[in-house]
Write a protein that holds these residues in place. Structure first.
Motif, PDB file in Angstrom:
ATOM      1  N   LEU A   1      -6.111 -25.304  25.052  1.00 61.18           N
ATOM      2  CA  LEU A   1      -5.086 -25.201  24.007  1.00 61.18           C
ATOM      3  C   LEU A   1      -3.869 -24.477  24.552  1.00 61.18           C
ATOM      4  CD1 LEU A   1      -5.623 -24.428  20.294  1.00 61.18           C
ATOM      5  CD2 LEU A   1      -3.937 -23.102  21.549  1.00 61.18           C
ATOM      6  N   ASN A   2      -2.713 -25.048  24.323  1.00 58.87           N
ATOM      7  CA  ASN A   2      -1.450 -24.450  24.760  1.00 58.87           C
ATOM      8  C   ASN A   2      -0.529 -24.354  23.550  1.00 58.87           C
ATOM      9  OD1 ASN A   2       0.574 -23.408  26.378  1.00 58.87           O
ATOM     10  ND2 ASN A   2       1.316 -25.416  27.003  1.00 58.87           N
ATOM     11  N   LEU A   3      -0.225 -23.139  23.127  1.00 57.04           N
ATOM     12  CA  LEU A   3       0.596 -22.943  21.930  1.00 57.04           C
ATOM     13  C   LEU A   3       1.671 -21.898  22.200  1.00 57.04           C
ATOM     14  CD1 LEU A   3       1.068 -23.458  18.880  1.00 57.04           C
ATOM     15  CD2 LEU A   3      -0.538 -21.574  18.431  1.00 57.04           C
ATOM     16  N   ASP A   4       2.917 -22.299  22.082  1.00 61.53           N
ATOM     17  CA  ASP A   4       4.051 -21.380  22.183  1.00 61.53           C
ATOM     18  C   ASP A   4       4.467 -20.982  20.776  1.00 61.53           C
ATOM     19  OD1 ASP A   4       4.345 -21.403  24.990  1.00 61.53           O
ATOM     20  OD2 ASP A   4       5.387 -23.328  24.890  1.00 61.53           O
ATOM     21  N   VAL A   5       4.494 -19.690  20.527  1.00 59.91           N
ATOM     22  CA  VAL A   5       4.930 -19.174  19.232  1.00 59.91           C
ATOM     23  C   VAL A   5       6.243 -18.431  19.461  1.00 59.91           C
ATOM     24  CG1 VAL A   5       4.381 -17.665  17.298  1.00 59.91           C
ATOM     25  CG2 VAL A   5       2.554 -18.951  18.435  1.00 59.91           C
ATOM     26  N   PHE A   6       7.269 -18.839  18.747  1.00 62.06           N
ATOM     27  CA  PHE A   6       8.595 -18.273  18.957  1.00 62.06           C
ATOM     28  C   PHE A   6       8.915 -17.208  17.915  1.00 62.06           C
ATOM     29  CE2 PHE A   6       8.548 -22.657  20.500  1.00 62.06           C
ATOM     30  CZ  PHE A   6       8.887 -22.452  21.833  1.00 62.06           C
ATOM     31  N   ASP A   7       9.785 -16.287  18.280  1.00 61.20           N
ATOM     32  CA  ASP A   7      10.168 -15.194  17.405  1.00 61.20           C
ATOM     33  C   ASP A   7      10.678 -15.739  16.068  1.00 61.20           C
ATOM     34  OD1 ASP A   7      10.588 -12.482  16.778  1.00 61.20           O
ATOM     35  OD2 ASP A   7      12.699 -12.622  17.311  1.00 61.20           O
TER      36      ASP A   7
ATOM     37  N   THR B   1       7.088 -12.863  12.572  1.00 67.66           N
ATOM     38  CA  THR B   1       6.464 -13.990  13.263  1.00 67.66           C
ATOM     39  C   THR B   1       5.046 -14.077  12.744  1.00 67.66           C
ATOM     40  OG1 THR B   1       7.824 -13.625  15.225  1.00 67.66           O
ATOM     41  CG2 THR B   1       5.828 -14.940  15.499  1.00 67.66           C
ATOM     42  N   CYS B   2       4.719 -15.177  12.089  1.00 60.62           N
ATOM     43  CA  CYS B   2       3.483 -15.245  11.310  1.00 60.62           C
ATOM     44  C   CYS B   2       2.761 -16.563  11.526  1.00 60.62           C
ATOM     45  CB  CYS B   2       3.834 -15.063   9.828  1.00 60.62           C
ATOM     46  SG  CYS B   2       2.447 -15.248   8.692  1.00 60.62           S
ATOM     47  N   LEU B   3       1.422 -16.482  11.648  1.00 60.44           N
ATOM     48  CA  LEU B   3       0.563 -17.666  11.639  1.00 60.44           C
ATOM     49  C   LEU B   3      -0.368 -17.535  10.450  1.00 60.44           C
ATOM     50  CD1 LEU B   3       1.017 -16.865  14.885  1.00 60.44           C
ATOM     51  CD2 LEU B   3      -0.405 -18.889  15.180  1.00 60.44           C
ATOM     52  N   MET B   4      -0.475 -18.578   9.639  1.00 62.85           N
ATOM     53  CA  MET B   4      -1.272 -18.522   8.421  1.00 62.85           C
ATOM     54  C   MET B   4      -2.228 -19.707   8.342  1.00 62.85           C
ATOM     55  SD  MET B   4      -0.033 -18.438   4.406  1.00 62.85           S
ATOM     56  CE  MET B   4       0.423 -20.192   4.334  1.00 62.85           C
ATOM     57  N   ILE B   5      -3.521 -19.420   8.400  1.00 62.03           N
ATOM     58  CA  ILE B   5      -4.527 -20.456   8.191  1.00 62.03           C
ATOM     59  C   ILE B   5      -4.648 -20.730   6.694  1.00 62.03           C
ATOM     60  CG2 ILE B   5      -6.985 -21.026   8.361  1.00 62.03           C
ATOM     61  CD1 ILE B   5      -7.144 -19.286  10.846  1.00 62.03           C
ATOM     62  N   THR B   6      -4.657 -21.991   6.328  1.00 62.23           N
ATOM     63  CA  THR B   6      -4.840 -22.361   4.934  1.00 62.23           C
ATOM     64  C   THR B   6      -5.538 -23.714   4.849  1.00 62.23           C
ATOM     65  OG1 THR B   6      -3.733 -22.766   2.814  1.00 62.23           O
ATOM     66  CG2 THR B   6      -2.547 -23.439   4.806  1.00 62.23           C
ATOM     67  N   HIS B   7      -6.275 -23.907   3.746  1.00 63.12           N
ATOM     68  CA  HIS B   7      -6.856 -25.215   3.456  1.00 63.12           C
ATOM     69  C   HIS B   7      -6.085 -25.905   2.336  1.00 63.12           C
ATOM     70  CE1 HIS B   7     -10.323 -25.467   6.085  1.00 63.12           C
ATOM     71  NE2 HIS B   7     -10.643 -24.217   5.797  1.00 63.12           N
ATOM     72  N   HIS B   8      -5.058 -25.213   1.818  1.00 67.69           N
ATOM     73  CA  HIS B   8      -4.253 -25.782   0.747  1.00 67.69           C
ATOM     74  C   HIS B   8      -3.070 -26.548   1.351  1.00 67.69           C
ATOM     75  CE1 HIS B   8      -6.521 -23.596  -2.246  1.00 67.69           C
ATOM     76  NE2 HIS B   8      -6.304 -22.465  -1.614  1.00 67.69           N
ATOM     77  N   LEU B   9      -3.108 -27.850   1.244  1.00 71.50           N
ATOM     78  CA  LEU B   9      -2.031 -28.664   1.818  1.00 71.50           C
ATOM     79  C   LEU B   9      -0.684 -28.351   1.176  1.00 71.50           C
ATOM     80  CD1 LEU B   9      -3.616 -32.211   2.273  1.00 71.50           C
ATOM     81  CD2 LEU B   9      -3.584 -30.276   3.844  1.00 71.50           C
ATOM     82  N   ASP B  10      -0.699 -28.081  -0.127  1.00 69.93           N
ATOM     83  CA  ASP B  10       0.555 -27.779  -0.818  1.00 69.93           C
ATOM     84  C   ASP B  10       1.198 -26.522  -0.237  1.00 69.93           C
ATOM     85  OD1 ASP B  10       0.406 -29.980  -2.515  1.00 69.93           O
ATOM     86  OD2 ASP B  10      -0.775 -28.888  -4.008  1.00 69.93           O
ATOM     87  N   ASP B  11       0.402 -25.492   0.017  1.00 67.84           N
ATOM     88  CA  ASP B  11       0.934 -24.259   0.612  1.00 67.84           C
ATOM     89  C   ASP B  11       1.411 -24.504   2.038  1.00 67.84           C
ATOM     90  OD1 ASP B  11       0.478 -22.815  -1.662  1.00 67.84           O
ATOM     91  OD2 ASP B  11      -1.312 -21.779  -0.928  1.00 67.84           O
TER      92      ASP B  11
ATOM     93  N   HIS C   1       2.283 -11.900  25.457  1.00 69.33           N
ATOM     94  CA  HIS C   1       3.067 -11.327  24.363  1.00 69.33           C
ATOM     95  C   HIS C   1       4.362 -10.776  24.947  1.00 69.33           C
ATOM     96  CE1 HIS C   1       4.212  -7.623  21.970  1.00 69.33           C
ATOM     97  NE2 HIS C   1       4.420  -8.604  21.118  1.00 69.33           N
ATOM     98  N   ALA C   2       5.472 -11.341  24.511  1.00 66.78           N
ATOM     99  CA  ALA C   2       6.783 -10.932  25.014  1.00 66.78           C
ATOM    100  C   ALA C   2       6.831 -10.981  26.540  1.00 66.78           C
ATOM    101  CB  ALA C   2       7.140  -9.530  24.511  1.00 66.78           C
ATOM    102  N   GLY C   3       6.167 -11.973  27.116  1.00 69.15           N
ATOM    103  CA  GLY C   3       6.189 -12.170  28.559  1.00 69.15           C
ATOM    104  C   GLY C   3       5.140 -11.395  29.331  1.00 69.15           C
ATOM    105  N   SER C   4       4.401 -10.510  28.643  1.00 73.82           N
ATOM    106  CA  SER C   4       3.381  -9.700  29.319  1.00 73.82           C
ATOM    107  C   SER C   4       1.989 -10.266  29.061  1.00 73.82           C
ATOM    108  CB  SER C   4       3.438  -8.251  28.823  1.00 73.82           C
ATOM    109  OG  SER C   4       4.686  -7.664  29.126  1.00 73.82           O
ATOM    110  N   ASP C   5       1.149 -10.252  30.075  1.00 74.59           N
ATOM    111  CA  ASP C   5      -0.213 -10.761  29.964  1.00 74.59           C
ATOM    112  C   ASP C   5      -1.070  -9.736  29.221  1.00 74.59           C
ATOM    113  OD1 ASP C   5      -2.711 -11.833  30.229  1.00 74.59           O
ATOM    114  OD2 ASP C   5      -2.634 -12.055  32.414  1.00 74.59           O
TER     115      ASP C   5
END
Length: 233
Positions: A6-12, A182-192, A46-50
């Motif tokens: 898995l490769n995921l870039d999360v931006f500010d 900067t937020c990641l939110m797991i949800t099962h509600h498609l509307d949300d 995180h911010a370029g640091s391992d």
């Protein structure tokens, strides 16, 4: 192996809603980011640091997390104010010092008033005596009191009734936008998932199978998402 290359870039400033069926890798992704599950290969930056080898405690200096269960994330026998005081010291070295609870009460009052659920009137109440919605609101405040670089919301409204869930989601969105979190939110509600955030990803079989953002996400409909991902609702 649950996550597969898995490769995921999360931006500010990203507010990412995360969808996926059971076993798709959502919680594993969050546990890997938070440090509770070390990856067998690869890096977490995180911010370029391992930070791949950093402990949960070390990551708590820049990371906040709210779980699905309202009982997690708070100390049940401590009051609301005492829990918030703990949150002000997140990621700091513990030393012998005065609690300074009284000095912080005005700030705690202001913070809890913003939740619009009566929590501000219960600052001296033991957390175990709160309603589920109030306890989850407290967990959310604790996770965001010292602005985290990364906020993980692990189905944080799933255990609440529809009205309380909607209220907490509204306050969540306001806080994320106001503080530019900067937020990641797991949800099962498609509307949300469609309503909130600037970006949406779908995990399947440990990989990111769909990643849409901005105007492209705004045009996405529930029907289109269902047709892409089957019956995840």
């Amino acid at each position: 192996m649950i996550l597969k290359h898995l490769n995921l870039d999360v931006f500010d400033g990203d507010f990412i809603t995360v969808l996926g069926s059971n076993g798709a890798g959502k919680s594993t992704l969050f546990n890997t980011i938070a440090g509770t599950l070390p990856p067998s290969s690869g890096q977490i930056l995180h911010a370029g640091s391992d930070i791949t080898g950093d402990s949960v405690e070390k990551r708590s200096r820049f990371l906040g997390r709210v779980f699905q269960d309202p009982k997690l994330g708070t100390a049940p026998r401590m009051t609301v104010a005492e829990n918030l005081l703990l949150a002000t010291k997140r990621g700091q070295r513990r030393t012998l010092a005065l609690r300074q609870l009284k000095q912080n009460m005005p700030a705690f009052k202001q913070a809890t008033v913003s939740m619009n659920n009566g929590l501000s009137e219960r600052l001296n109440t033991a957390t175990e005596n709160l309603s589920g919605g109030q306890r989850q609101a407290l967990s959310f405040l604790m996770a965001t009191l010292r602005r985290p670089d990364v906020l993980l919301l692990d189905e944080h409204t799933a255990a609440l009734d529809p009205n309380t869930s909607a209220q907490l989601m509204d306050q969540t969105n306001k806080k994320v936008l106001e503080q530019k979190l900067t937020c990641l939110m797991i949800t099962h509600h498609l509307d949300d998932a469609l309503k909130y955030g600037n970006r949406l990803i779908v995990l399947d079989d440990g990989q990111v199978k769909f990643d849409v953002r901005g105007k492209e996400k705004d045009k996405l409909t529930k029907e289109k998402l269902l047709s892409f991902f089957g019956n995840i609702a």
